[in-house]
Design an enzyme around this catalytic site. Structure first.
Site, mmCIF file in Angstrom:
data_model
loop_
_atom_site.group_PDB
_atom_site.id
_atom_site.type_symbol
_atom_site.label_atom_id
_atom_site.label_comp_id
_atom_site.label_asym_id
_atom_site.label_seq_id
_atom_site.Cartn_x
_atom_site.Cartn_y
_atom_site.Cartn_z
ATOM 1 C CG HIS A 242 -2.415 0.771 1.082
ATOM 2 N ND1 HIS A 242 -1.824 2.270 1.507
ATOM 3 C CD2 HIS A 242 -3.401 0.852 0.582
ATOM 4 C CE1 HIS A 242 -3.165 2.749 1.143
ATOM 5 N NE2 HIS A 242 -3.936 2.628 0.471
ATOM 6 C CD GLU A 295 -8.831 -2.850 -3.543
ATOM 7 O OE1 GLU A 295 -10.143 -2.957 -2.876
ATOM 8 O OE2 GLU A 295 -8.421 -1.264 -3.668
#
Length: 362
Positions: A242, A295
């Protein structure tokens, strides 16, 4: 101040009171409240109130010409509402009026997604409003409007996902919403533009790419080989790494817990792939933290609610209308046109005759 930063990474563009991702501590707070305190104790519509009004008391809440392509329907219908509702330009109305427009738009946008999904399922009829009104939460109303029924496990899955993804600072869609809002455009234009930023798979649509990985690992029973093959071909393992967090994404932690509580049939294979992928990534790039992101477990939780892959971006948009609303309102109060600078790196001054294809003087 003039140093070029690709992708604007690390450039501070705004001061905001809305969300605080803690990159080192692996936490995410909405107006100071950790999302771990929100999930399971509050519902999505209350989180909308927290982000927009700094209050857990949400304000009370018919799309046309739907195609069944929920992301496209959402963008088009949201833009259309600007005209149908005669929404006024942000520059011409008060912050209180902007807030009221956002309160009307947010539930309507969620309703558009539900009705578009119903069209995609082959249903020409709408679920009667009195049936939808039986829902107690935004997630329950969404499912009633879409399917005519609301399985409690599906409600919890969607509610948790929406809360975890309601806001996350200055991502691509939120930045887009603020840019449009800074021009003084109406709220529908800003919201519609934000939806357009979800068209690419790198923002909001990645969960749809996680399930095929889980299916392949379940088929081969070889997560180590699957991960090794991806890394050798220099391909991304979807759901890891991320731009913000150096530690585990706190949203992944909450969604993992929810997937287990809801007894997801994919939980065991997802947990095993996560374990193998994390170990491989730490060996492959020891100097770069690549932890599980939102996700990965979003895909598993949305699968519990039987959300089809192509609906994933629209589900993300449903969640993010809360964050977008808060940022549009904050931008209205800022009252300054966003106009960053660009660093020119093209040719030096030259005559037109120096350009290929220029006419030869006669």
């Amino acid at each position: 101040m003039n140093e070029f930063k690709p992708g604007l990474e690390g450039v501070v563009a705004f001061q905001t009171e809305i969300a605080e991702p803690d990159r080192e501590g692996g936490a995410l707070r909405y107006r100071g409240v950790d999302i771990e305190e929100l999930v399971g104790s509050y519902h999505y519509e209350q989180v909308w109130g927290l982000l927009v009004d700094e209050s857990f008391d949400p304000e009370p809440y018919k799309p046309k010409h739907l195609s069944g392509n929920a992301p496209s329907d959402l963008q088009a219908e949201t833009a259309r509402l600007s005209s149908e509702w005669s929404l006024q330009k942000l520059v011409d109305i008060s912050a209180e009026e902007v807030r009221d427009d956002l309160a009307r738009l947010s539930p309507e946008m969620i309703a558009i997604v539900a009705e578009s999904a119903r069209v995609a399922d082959g249903h020409a009829d709408r679920v009667p409003d009195d049936v939808v009104a039986q829902g107690e939460t935004a997630a329950e109303k969404f499912l009633l409007r879409w399917r005519g029924e609301a399985d409690p496990k599906h409600v919890k899955a969607i509610d948790t996902y929406w809360i975890c993804t309601a806001e996350h600072g200055l991502n691509a869609s939120t930045f887009t919403a603020r840019i449009v809002a800074s021009t003084g455009a109406d709220t529908g234009a800003a919201m519609s533009a934000a939806v357009g930023a979800l068209s690419g798979p790198l923002h909001g649509g990645a969960p749809a790419r996680v399930l095929p990985m889980l299916d392949e690992v379940a088929r081969t029973h070889d997560p180590e080989g699957y991960v090794r093959n991806l890394l050798e071909r220099h391909q991304r393992i979807m759901g890891f790494g991320h731009r913000v967090y150096r530690a585990e994404d706190p949203r992944a932690r909450l969604l993992r817990k929810t997937a287990q509580e809801l007894e997801s049939p994919r939980f065991e294979v997802a947990e095993e792939l996560e374990r193998v992928a994390l170990a491989a990534l730490r060996e492959y790039k020891p100097d770069r933290p690549l932890e599980t992101n939102v996700e990965f477990w979003s895909a598993v939780v949305l699968d519990v609610a039987e959300i089809p892959h192509d609906l994933t971006p629209a589900m993300f948009a449903c969640a993010r209308v809360a964050g977008w609303s808060a940022h549009i309102l904050e931008e209205k109060r800022t009252g300054r046109l966003i106009r960053p600078s660009a660093q020119y790196v093209g040719p030096a001054a030259r005559p037109a005759s120096a350009v290929d294809g220029a006419p030869v003087p006669t």
